[in-house]
Design an enzyme around this catalytic site. Structure first.
Site, PDB file in Angstrom:
ATOM      1  N   LYS A  84     103.699 -32.733  54.556  1.00  0.00           N
ATOM      2  CA  LYS A  84     104.197 -31.447  54.062  1.00  0.00           C
ATOM      3  C   LYS A  84     105.448 -31.665  53.227  1.00  0.00           C
ATOM      4  CE  LYS A  84     105.950 -26.985  55.698  1.00  0.00           C
ATOM      5  NZ  LYS A  84     105.223 -26.138  54.746  1.00  0.00           N
ATOM      6  N   HIS A  85     105.568 -30.872  52.127  1.00  0.00           N
ATOM      7  CA  HIS A  85     106.815 -30.819  51.360  1.00  0.00           C
ATOM      8  C   HIS A  85     107.803 -30.021  52.190  1.00  0.00           C
ATOM      9  CE1 HIS A  85     104.968 -31.326  47.087  1.00  0.00           C
ATOM     10  NE2 HIS A  85     105.593 -32.421  47.436  1.00  0.00           N
ATOM     11  N   VAL A  86     108.743 -30.677  52.807  1.00  0.00           N
ATOM     12  CA  VAL A  86     109.707 -29.961  53.654  1.00  0.00           C
ATOM     13  C   VAL A  86     110.918 -30.860  53.922  1.00  0.00           C
ATOM     14  CG1 VAL A  86     108.718 -30.707  55.866  1.00  0.00           C
ATOM     15  CG2 VAL A  86     109.874 -28.508  55.732  1.00  0.00           C
TER      16      VAL A  86
END
Length: 138
Positions: A84-86
């Site tokens: 995830k982009h996070v």
């Protein structure tokens, strides 16, 4: 100046679950790395999970969203990989087991140049329009 100790730099041994959390940064080769992980999961019998494509991606999560993400990841079967982009999420803060964190970095100037060309590529518009038909693209 003291020498670096590899054992102190390797956080993998501190993980409390057999789950790799690739909290990817945009434009650092993460698409390629993600595909590699997907293929490795098939060959090496571990679960592959990624966040759904979103119209607007929220990278910096609020406290409650961080806790929700940590809980979702903690409930995944082991061994697994989650992508995830996070930003960093502190699992310990929520009394949850710590995954193995993986990230990739890139020269900042090269990253901006890559983004410049990426968002102008014709396939990017096609991909976004297919995912979100109501999206107005100029």
């Amino acid at each position: 100046m003291s020498a670096l100790n590899v054992r102190e730099l390797n956080n993998t041994r501190k993980a409390q679950m057999e789950l790799v959390f690739f909290n990817r940064v945009p434009k650092v080769g993460s698409q390629t790395f993600m595909e590699l992980l997907r293929r490795l999961s098939e060959r090496n019998n571990f679960q592959f999970h990624r966040d759904a494509v979103q119209k607007v991606e929220t990278i910096r999560l609020a406290e409650d969203q961080q806790q929700e993400l940590a809980e979702v990841i903690s409930e995944l079967p082991e061994p697994s990989v989650f992508i995830k982009h996070v930003c960093f999420t502190n699992f310990t803060k929520y009394s949850l087991p710590t995954p193995i964190y993986v990230n990739v970095v890139r020269d900042p100037i090269e990253r901006v140049i890559s983004w410049f060309y990426y968002v102008r590529a014709p396939w990017y518009f096609v991909e976004r329009k297919a995912a979100f038909p109501d999206l107005h693209i100029v």
